[in-house]
Design an enzyme around this catalytic site. Structure first.
Site, short mmCIF file in Angstrom:
data_model
loop_
_atom_site.label_atom_id
_atom_site.label_comp_id
_atom_site.label_asym_id
_atom_site.label_seq_id
_atom_site.Cartn_x
_atom_site.Cartn_y
_atom_site.Cartn_z
N ASN A 108 4.66 6.37 -13.76
CA ASN A 108 5.21 7.71 -13.93
C ASN A 108 6.68 7.57 -14.34
O ASN A 108 7.41 6.81 -13.71
CB ASN A 108 5.11 8.51 -12.63
CG ASN A 108 3.66 8.80 -12.25
OD1 ASN A 108 2.81 8.98 -13.12
ND2 ASN A 108 3.38 8.83 -10.96
N HIS A 134 7.83 1.29 -10.63
CA HIS A 134 6.63 0.90 -9.89
C HIS A 134 5.38 1.20 -10.70
O HIS A 134 5.32 2.19 -11.43
CB HIS A 134 6.57 1.58 -8.52
CG HIS A 134 6.77 3.07 -8.55
ND1 HIS A 134 8.01 3.64 -8.65
CD2 HIS A 134 5.89 4.10 -8.51
CE1 HIS A 134 7.89 4.95 -8.66
NE2 HIS A 134 6.60 5.27 -8.59
N HIS A 174 1.46 2.00 -10.29
CA HIS A 174 0.41 2.42 -9.36
C HIS A 174 -0.90 1.72 -9.73
O HIS A 174 -1.30 1.75 -10.89
CB HIS A 174 0.17 3.93 -9.45
CG HIS A 174 1.30 4.80 -9.02
ND1 HIS A 174 1.35 5.39 -7.77
CD2 HIS A 174 2.42 5.20 -9.67
CE1 HIS A 174 2.45 6.13 -7.68
NE2 HIS A 174 3.12 6.03 -8.82
N GLU A 232 8.92 10.17 -8.52
CA GLU A 232 9.66 10.61 -7.33
C GLU A 232 10.59 9.53 -6.80
O GLU A 232 11.63 9.85 -6.22
CB GLU A 232 8.69 11.04 -6.22
CG GLU A 232 7.94 12.33 -6.57
CD GLU A 232 6.96 12.76 -5.52
OE1 GLU A 232 6.71 11.98 -4.57
OE2 GLU A 232 6.41 13.87 -5.65
N VAL A 233 10.21 8.28 -6.98
CA VAL A 233 11.05 7.16 -6.53
C VAL A 233 11.57 6.45 -7.78
O VAL A 233 10.78 5.97 -8.61
CB VAL A 233 10.27 6.18 -5.63
CG1 VAL A 233 11.15 5.01 -5.22
CG2 VAL A 233 9.71 6.90 -4.39
N ARG A 289 0.83 -1.20 0.00
CA ARG A 289 0.00 0.00 0.00
C ARG A 289 0.86 1.25 0.00
O ARG A 289 1.87 1.32 0.72
CB ARG A 289 -0.95 -0.01 1.20
CG ARG A 289 -1.97 -1.13 1.09
CD ARG A 289 -3.03 -1.09 2.16
NE ARG A 289 -3.86 -2.28 2.09
CZ ARG A 289 -4.92 -2.43 1.28
NH1 ARG A 289 -5.27 -1.44 0.48
NH2 ARG A 289 -5.61 -3.56 1.28
N ASP A 290 0.46 2.24 -0.83
CA ASP A 290 1.17 3.51 -0.90
C ASP A 290 1.02 4.25 0.43
O ASP A 290 -0.05 4.28 1.03
CB ASP A 290 0.61 4.36 -2.05
CG ASP A 290 1.52 5.52 -2.42
OD1 ASP A 290 2.07 5.49 -3.53
OD2 ASP A 290 1.68 6.45 -1.59
N ILE A 291 2.09 4.85 0.89
CA ILE A 291 2.11 5.54 2.18
C ILE A 291 1.26 6.82 2.15
O ILE A 291 0.82 7.30 3.19
CB ILE A 291 3.58 5.85 2.58
CG1 ILE A 291 3.73 5.98 4.08
CG2 ILE A 291 4.11 7.08 1.87
CD1 ILE A 291 5.18 5.97 4.56
P1 5GP Z 1 6.05 8.23 -8.07
O1 5GP Z 1 5.71 9.67 -7.86
O2 5GP Z 1 7.55 8.00 -8.06
O3 5GP Z 1 5.37 7.62 -9.26
O4 5GP Z 1 5.41 7.45 -6.85
C1 5GP Z 1 6.12 7.16 -5.69
C2 5GP Z 1 5.08 6.72 -4.68
O5 5GP Z 1 5.74 6.12 -3.60
C3 5GP Z 1 4.26 7.89 -4.12
O6 5GP Z 1 2.89 7.66 -4.38
C4 5GP Z 1 4.59 7.87 -2.63
O7 5GP Z 1 3.47 8.17 -1.82
C5 5GP Z 1 5.07 6.45 -2.42
N1 5GP Z 1 6.03 6.29 -1.34
C6 5GP Z 1 7.13 7.06 -1.11
N2 5GP Z 1 7.80 6.59 -0.05
C7 5GP Z 1 7.13 5.51 0.41
C8 5GP Z 1 7.36 4.61 1.50
O8 5GP Z 1 8.32 4.70 2.25
N3 5GP Z 1 6.45 3.61 1.65
C9 5GP Z 1 5.36 3.47 0.82
N4 5GP Z 1 4.51 2.46 1.09
N5 5GP Z 1 5.13 4.30 -0.21
C10 5GP Z 1 6.00 5.31 -0.42
#
Ligand code: 5GP
Ligand code: ZN
Length: 113
Positions: free
Chosen positions: A86, A99, A101, A94-95, A28-30
């Protein structure tokens, strides 16, 4: 190891896991953007969609199949959901560990922001 999602794969950082196999995990997303917001990631470190190789096509296909199975298990497959990768700055990444979603539980808007 500095990659956040590699650390989740290694169980160095806790996550609310909903699925796990030898190739991928889902948790689950945080910071959920929908009633259900799950991230599916390969165990292998792949930074972005741009880095996916031809040989990794089955892995990425597997991620999509796992996503639809999770949607079915959680009961929103018929109503529908959204799958999003993304990529890089303009994609809002961001990560930098690949991944997918999985967002469900409410109607989604189009076009996305
Ligand atoms: P991006 O913007 O890279 O597509 O999505 C990264 C996602 O990772 C974001 O929706 C963010 O809320 C989620 N996220 C970032 N850090 C963590 C974490 O430590 N644990 C979890 N479960 N989700 C995270
Ligand atoms: Zn990683």
């Amino acid at each position: 190891m500095s990659c956040l999602f590699c650390r989740i794969v290694a169980e160095e950082i806790p996550a609310d896991l909903v699925y796990s196999d030898e190739q991928v995990i889902a948790f689950r997303d945080i910071n959920p953007q929908a009633p259900t917001h799950i991230l599916l990631i390969p165990r292998e470190h792949i930074p972005t969609v741009n880095d996916i190789t031809d040989e990794q096509s089955p892995l990425v296909g597997h991620m999509v199949v796992v996503a639809k199975k999770i949607a079915k298990k959680l009961g929103f497959d018929d109503q529908g959901y959204r799958l999003v990768f993304n990529c890089n700055e303009h994609g809002g990444q961001e990560v930098y560990h690949l991944h997918l979603h999985l967002l469900g539980g409410r109607p989604m808007q189009w076009p996305p922001g």
